[in-house]
Design an enzyme around this catalytic site. Structure first.
Site, PDB file in Angstrom:
ATOM      1  N   THR A   1       0.810  -1.225   0.000  1.00  0.00           N
ATOM      2  CA  THR A   1       0.000   0.000   0.000  1.00  0.00           C
ATOM      3  C   THR A   1       0.844   1.276   0.000  1.00  0.00           C
ATOM      4  O   THR A   1       0.772   2.075  -0.926  1.00  0.00           O
ATOM      5  CB  THR A   1      -0.945  -0.017   1.211  1.00  0.00           C
ATOM      6  OG1 THR A   1      -0.161  -0.240   2.393  1.00  0.00           O
ATOM      7  CG2 THR A   1      -1.984  -1.122   1.077  1.00  0.00           C
TER       8      THR A   1
ATOM      9  N   LYS B   1       8.791  -3.992  12.394  1.00  0.00           N
ATOM     10  CA  LYS B   1       8.464  -5.418  12.241  1.00  0.00           C
ATOM     11  C   LYS B   1       9.632  -6.258  12.773  1.00  0.00           C
ATOM     12  O   LYS B   1       9.811  -6.363  13.968  1.00  0.00           O
ATOM     13  CB  LYS B   1       8.158  -5.732  10.774  1.00  0.00           C
ATOM     14  CG  LYS B   1       6.785  -5.247  10.313  1.00  0.00           C
ATOM     15  CD  LYS B   1       6.768  -3.799   9.967  1.00  0.00           C
ATOM     16  CE  LYS B   1       5.540  -3.378   9.220  1.00  0.00           C
ATOM     17  NZ  LYS B   1       5.486  -1.919   9.020  1.00  0.00           N
TER      18      LYS B   1
ATOM     19  N   ARG C   1      -7.318  -7.289   3.991  1.00  0.00           N
ATOM     20  CA  ARG C   1      -6.294  -7.128   2.961  1.00  0.00           C
ATOM     21  C   ARG C   1      -6.923  -7.640   1.676  1.00  0.00           C
ATOM     22  O   ARG C   1      -6.715  -8.758   1.257  1.00  0.00           O
ATOM     23  CB  ARG C   1      -5.032  -7.930   3.284  1.00  0.00           C
ATOM     24  CG  ARG C   1      -4.214  -7.377   4.425  1.00  0.00           C
ATOM     25  CD  ARG C   1      -3.164  -6.346   4.069  1.00  0.00           C
ATOM     26  NE  ARG C   1      -3.588  -4.970   4.017  1.00  0.00           N
ATOM     27  CZ  ARG C   1      -2.806  -3.936   4.365  1.00  0.00           C
ATOM     28  NH1 ARG C   1      -1.607  -4.131   4.864  1.00  0.00           N
ATOM     29  NH2 ARG C   1      -3.227  -2.706   4.212  1.00  0.00           N
TER      30      ARG C   1
ATOM     31  N   PHE D   1      -8.117   2.188   3.207  1.00  0.00           N
ATOM     32  CA  PHE D   1      -8.425   1.147   4.197  1.00  0.00           C
ATOM     33  C   PHE D   1      -8.234   1.617   5.631  1.00  0.00           C
ATOM     34  O   PHE D   1      -8.873   1.107   6.541  1.00  0.00           O
ATOM     35  CB  PHE D   1      -7.573  -0.108   3.943  1.00  0.00           C
ATOM     36  CG  PHE D   1      -6.097   0.152   4.001  1.00  0.00           C
ATOM     37  CD1 PHE D   1      -5.428   0.652   2.889  1.00  0.00           C
ATOM     38  CD2 PHE D   1      -5.372  -0.087   5.159  1.00  0.00           C
ATOM     39  CE1 PHE D   1      -4.059   0.906   2.938  1.00  0.00           C
ATOM     40  CE2 PHE D   1      -4.016   0.157   5.220  1.00  0.00           C
ATOM     41  CZ  PHE D   1      -3.362   0.668   4.101  1.00  0.00           C
TER      42      PHE D   1
HETATM   43  N1  F0G Z   1       6.702  -2.334   3.553  1.00  0.00           N
HETATM   44  C1  F0G Z   1       6.022  -3.373   4.042  1.00  0.00           C
HETATM   45  C2  F0G Z   1       6.165  -4.718   3.415  1.00  0.00           C
HETATM   46  C3  F0G Z   1       5.171  -3.183   5.137  1.00  0.00           C
HETATM   47  O1  F0G Z   1       4.505  -4.218   5.620  1.00  0.00           O
HETATM   48  C4  F0G Z   1       5.044  -1.890   5.709  1.00  0.00           C
HETATM   49  C5  F0G Z   1       4.123  -1.652   6.798  1.00  0.00           C
HETATM   50  C6  F0G Z   1       5.778  -0.837   5.154  1.00  0.00           C
HETATM   51  C7  F0G Z   1       6.610  -1.107   4.086  1.00  0.00           C
HETATM   52  C8  F0G Z   1       5.690   0.561   5.666  1.00  0.00           C
HETATM   53  O2  F0G Z   1       6.338   0.672   6.871  1.00  0.00           O
HETATM   54  O3  F0G Z   1       4.517   1.185   8.505  1.00  0.00           O
HETATM   55  O4  F0G Z   1       6.911   1.588   9.059  1.00  0.00           O
HETATM   56  O5  F0G Z   1       5.747   3.029   7.436  1.00  0.00           O
HETATM   57  N2  F0G Z   1       3.218  -2.449   7.099  1.00  0.00           N
HETATM   58  C9  F0G Z   1       2.303  -2.332   8.194  1.00  0.00           C
HETATM   59  C10 F0G Z   1       1.345  -3.487   8.157  1.00  0.00           C
HETATM   60  C11 F0G Z   1       1.623  -1.021   8.333  1.00  0.00           C
HETATM   61  O6  F0G Z   1       0.432  -3.510   8.987  1.00  0.00           O
HETATM   62  O7  F0G Z   1       1.512  -4.398   7.338  1.00  0.00           O
HETATM   63  P1  F0G Z   1       5.845   1.670   8.042  1.00  0.00           P
END
Ligand code: F0G
Length: 460
Positions: free
Chosen positions: A128, A261, A385, A452
């Protein structure tokens, strides 16, 4: 019992707990209605087990908490920046570091620096925020993930792989000059946490070298990807997660990272690159959006905690328990015959809402409806999702209709116990048994960006 068959128990013990409020079904019905059937709009207080995301929700170790006390809160040249830089060089092998407040801050910098209007950015399935930043910079994202990734029942162990034929055709069609880099996510969030194989990364490096195209990682869940390579790819069974992580990075030119993460912190991220020119441009731009290039929107203490978290994230025992817990929940749901994405991925279980609720059309938001239903049943908060996350095509203004329409049960790291997993599985099973009564939704408020997060719905 052979060692490999033994259980995955956690390599830690619990020294502090956070008490939770228990709610009644009537309270939850009211809460989800007030939240416009969007689990992002619930108050965390009203949630029992929070599987909304694994982002920033993990438990830090005592080492990380003590690292916070080492925060050097100087505006410029903080000690903690240099500690983080050392960790990045040691564990990932990249030369230059630019800290950012979180992953999307790094995505913004990378996109602004590398993408020109009219460029094409191939990637192994969209994410996203990543795609939005690519588009805001004037680029067009093109999905080059293998077809298997779009099929929730296909058991191929590396469904995150880049389809090199699709990529080659794209290069032929647009010319290498129009492609600033290939964006490779390890593991692929939207596909269900599916990993990329090392062989695929090697071949990708070969192909992109031939055309002079860069490879930029979304390295947000790289240690989880390394675990799958260790478990399932020939030649890696005896390599450590740490060694595999470093090898993955060696086939690329840099990456963006959400420390929230893998790296076990509540906030933080960065951009890393090997190219000095890109680094210089990005470290100038970071001053506009995030803060000086030695803190990028983070407190010194946040950088210290992230450096420690990176080291913890590549410990084999940690990852075995982390993904062991996710697989445990997956096995429970499979036993109950709940349709989920297989193989089970790294950061959560993805319930297949199309197969769960075949009576709800995709434009009546089955995954959104299912997430609301699970919350109402048990106070377990999950997220959509599917079509809501996919948003609209920027040219036609029409909904994207993704093949995968999923509800994500995302597992925070080191936070919940096996008993929590049992409660979650029982709730999803109960909702599954009563699935025929579930109705679709209509969207009554749609924000312009990343809808979302804030969209509101009513029951049909
Ligand atoms: N790339 C991936 C694969 C991610 O899952 C996320 C964030 C981001 C980049 C962006 O990073 O949130 O630190 O700005 N994913 C979260 C999720 C929001 O719930 O999957 P961020």
């Amino acid at each position: 019992m052979s060692l490999s068959k033994r259980s995955w128990a956690e390599p830690f013990k619990i020294k502090m707990v956070e008490l939770l409020k228990m709610t009644t079904p009537a309270q939850r019905l009211k809460a989800i209605k007030e939240a416009g059937y969007n689990t992002f709009l619930l108050k965390s207080e009203d949630v029992y087990i929070d599987l909304l995301t694994d982002s920033g929700t993990s438990a830090m170790s005592d080492q990380q908490w003590s690292g916070l006390m080492l925060g050097d809160e100087a505006y410029a040249g903080s000690k903690n920046f240099y500690t983080l830089e050392k960790a990045v060089q040691k564990y990932y092998g990249f030369k230059y570091l630019i800290p950012t407040h979180q992953g999307r801050g790094a995505e913004n910098l990378l996109s602004q620096v590398m993408i020109k209007k009219g460029d094409i950015v191939p990637g192994n399935m969209y994410f996203t925020t990543t795609r939005l930043h690519q588009e805001l910079a004037g680029g067009t994202f093109v999905d080059v993930i293998i077809d298997e990734a779009h099929d929730s029942e296909n058991l191929f162990p590396f469904k995150g792989n880049v389809d090199l034929n699709k990529l080659e055709a794209l290069i032929k069609k647009h010319g290498a000059k129009k492609i600033p880099y290939v964006c490779v996510a390890v593991t692929v969030n939207m596909a269900g946490g599916q990993p990329v194989s090392m062989e695929n990364l090697k071949q990708l490096r070969k192909l992109t070298n031939k055309h002079g195209i860069k490879v930029m990682l979304d390295m947000t869940r790289i240690a989880e990807n390394a675990f799958f390579i260790q478990q399932n790819e020939k030649g890696y069974a005896n390599k450590s997660i740490a060694a595999i992580v470093k090898e993955i990075c060696s086939y690329t030119d840099g990456g963006t990272f959400s420390g929230k993460k893998d790296a076990l912190v509540n906030i933080g991220g960065f951009l890393v690159v090997n190219d000095k020119k890109i680094f210089e441009e990005a470290s100038n731009l970071v001053v506009v959006y995030e803060g000086l290039h030695t803190y990028g929107g983070l407190a010194g203490r946040d950088m210290e905690a992230m450096a420690i978290g990176i080291a913890e994230s590549v410990q084999d025992e940690h990852m075995k328990a982390r993904i062991g817990q996710v697989q445990y929940l997956g096995d429970k749901l499979l036993e109950a015959e709940v349709p989920i994405v297989l193989p089970v991925g790294g950061h959560g279980i993805f319930v297949d809402a199309k197969r769960f609720l075949p009576h709800i059309k995709q434009d009546q938001f089955p995954a959104q409806a299912l997430a609301a239903e699970i919350y109402t049943d048990s106070g377990v908060r999950t997220m959509e999702r599917g079509i809501v996350s996919a948003g609209r095509n920027k040219k036609t203004g029409k909904h994207y209709y993704p093949k995968l329409e999923l509800v994500r049960l995302t597992i925070p790291r080191r936070v919940y116990t096996q008993a929590h997993m049992d409660v979650i599985a029982e709730s999803v099973q109960h909702v599954y048994e009563n699935r025929k009564k579930i109705k679709g939704l209509k969207m009554v408020y749609e924000p312009k960006y990343l809808r979302f997060f804030q969209a509101r719905f009513e029951k049909l």
